[in-house]
Design a protein around this motif. Structure first.
Motif, PDB file in Angstrom:
ATOM      1  N   VAL A  54     -56.437 -56.525 -86.181  1.00 47.86           N
ATOM      2  CA  VAL A  54     -57.790 -56.063 -86.491  1.00 47.86           C
ATOM      3  C   VAL A  54     -58.768 -57.233 -86.558  1.00 47.86           C
ATOM      4  O   VAL A  54     -59.884 -57.148 -86.061  1.00 47.86           O
ATOM      5  CB  VAL A  54     -57.796 -55.252 -87.804  1.00 47.86           C
ATOM      6  N   ARG A  80     -62.352 -55.556 -79.969  1.00 49.12           N
ATOM      7  CA  ARG A  80     -62.688 -54.263 -80.564  1.00 49.12           C
ATOM      8  C   ARG A  80     -63.433 -53.396 -79.566  1.00 49.12           C
ATOM      9  O   ARG A  80     -64.300 -53.867 -78.845  1.00 49.12           O
ATOM     10  CB  ARG A  80     -63.565 -54.494 -81.787  1.00 49.12           C
ATOM     11  N   SER A  81     -63.092 -52.098 -79.585  1.00 51.27           N
ATOM     12  CA  SER A  81     -63.803 -51.130 -78.758  1.00 51.27           C
ATOM     13  C   SER A  81     -63.879 -49.823 -79.538  1.00 51.27           C
ATOM     14  O   SER A  81     -62.870 -49.354 -80.065  1.00 51.27           O
ATOM     15  CB  SER A  81     -63.063 -50.919 -77.440  1.00 51.27           C
ATOM     16  N   GLY A  82     -65.061 -49.244 -79.607  1.00 57.20           N
ATOM     17  CA  GLY A  82     -65.236 -48.023 -80.375  1.00 57.20           C
ATOM     18  C   GLY A  82     -65.721 -46.862 -79.541  1.00 57.20           C
ATOM     19  O   GLY A  82     -66.427 -47.037 -78.554  1.00 57.20           O
ATOM     20  N   VAL A 105     -61.715 -46.226 -83.299  1.00 58.37           N
ATOM     21  CA  VAL A 105     -61.984 -47.633 -83.022  1.00 58.37           C
ATOM     22  C   VAL A 105     -60.637 -48.257 -82.692  1.00 58.37           C
ATOM     23  O   VAL A 105     -59.654 -48.046 -83.407  1.00 58.37           O
ATOM     24  CB  VAL A 105     -62.616 -48.345 -84.234  1.00 58.37           C
ATOM     25  N   TYR A 118     -58.425 -51.792 -81.583  1.00 56.62           N
ATOM     26  CA  TYR A 118     -58.346 -53.246 -81.550  1.00 56.62           C
ATOM     27  C   TYR A 118     -57.120 -53.625 -80.729  1.00 56.62           C
ATOM     28  O   TYR A 118     -56.038 -53.081 -80.950  1.00 56.62           O
ATOM     29  CB  TYR A 118     -58.180 -53.821 -82.953  1.00 56.62           C
ATOM     30  N   ARG A 145     -57.851 -47.093 -85.277  1.00 57.89           N
ATOM     31  CA  ARG A 145     -58.373 -46.539 -86.526  1.00 57.89           C
ATOM     32  C   ARG A 145     -59.108 -45.253 -86.188  1.00 57.89           C
ATOM     33  O   ARG A 145     -60.078 -45.256 -85.439  1.00 57.89           O
ATOM     34  CB  ARG A 145     -59.326 -47.523 -87.205  1.00 57.89           C
ATOM     35  N   CYS A 174     -61.138 -46.566 -74.672  1.00 58.08           N
ATOM     36  CA  CYS A 174     -61.211 -47.706 -75.591  1.00 58.08           C
ATOM     37  C   CYS A 174     -60.139 -48.749 -75.282  1.00 58.08           C
ATOM     38  O   CYS A 174     -60.403 -49.949 -75.365  1.00 58.08           O
ATOM     39  CB  CYS A 174     -61.070 -47.230 -77.037  1.00 58.08           C
ATOM     40  N   SER A 206     -60.985 -52.572 -74.337  1.00 52.04           N
ATOM     41  CA  SER A 206     -60.466 -53.683 -75.146  1.00 52.04           C
ATOM     42  C   SER A 206     -59.650 -54.651 -74.308  1.00 52.04           C
ATOM     43  O   SER A 206     -59.766 -55.860 -74.451  1.00 52.04           O
ATOM     44  CB  SER A 206     -59.609 -53.155 -76.297  1.00 52.04           C
TER      45      SER A 206
END
Length: 124
Positions: free
Chosen positions: A18, A23-25, A30, A32, A85, A105, A109
């Protein structure tokens, strides 16, 4: 189901991924990702807090994310640690929405991590 070799299990591994991962949301989650080298198997970990819903809802979200991770494992079997997450909207998301967010995502990432030349692994 993910085998033990493909699971992020320790708090140290979660926090490392983390804190130093790319990171990509998306709307529902989200993600990592951090590179671990070419010889180690890819591993996935999931964070689904009480804000997502009750225990039944959280477990449903985790099962769906595990299935998405298992399909991603076929494409990237080695070299990644990934922590996902789940956000509160994941509770009402369909399987299609959740899996497409996961794939989008993850690709984002991995692309960000690749651009940095793999330096994210060392925290530099």
């Amino acid at each position: 189901m993910l085998s033990t070799a493909h699971r992020v299990r320790t708090a140290t591994d979660f926090s490392h991924t983390v804190r130093s991962g790319a990171r990509s949301g998306c709307r529902n989650l989200v993600l990592y990702a951090v590179g671990t080298g070419t010889g180690t198997p890819s591993r996935f970990g999931f964070i689904v807090s009480k804000s997502v819903g009750n225990a039944v809802t959280r477990n449903l979200v985790k099962r769906r994310l595990r299935e998405a991770a298992a399909s991603a494992l076929a494409q990237r079997p080695v070299g990644l640690d990934v922590v996902v997450r789940a956000l509160p909207p994941a509770a009402s998301a369909s399987w299609f929405d959740l899996s497409s967010d996961f794939e989008r995502c993850l690709a984002s990432s991995v692309k960000r991590f690749s651009k940095s030349g793999g330096r994210k692994e060392d925290g530099k």
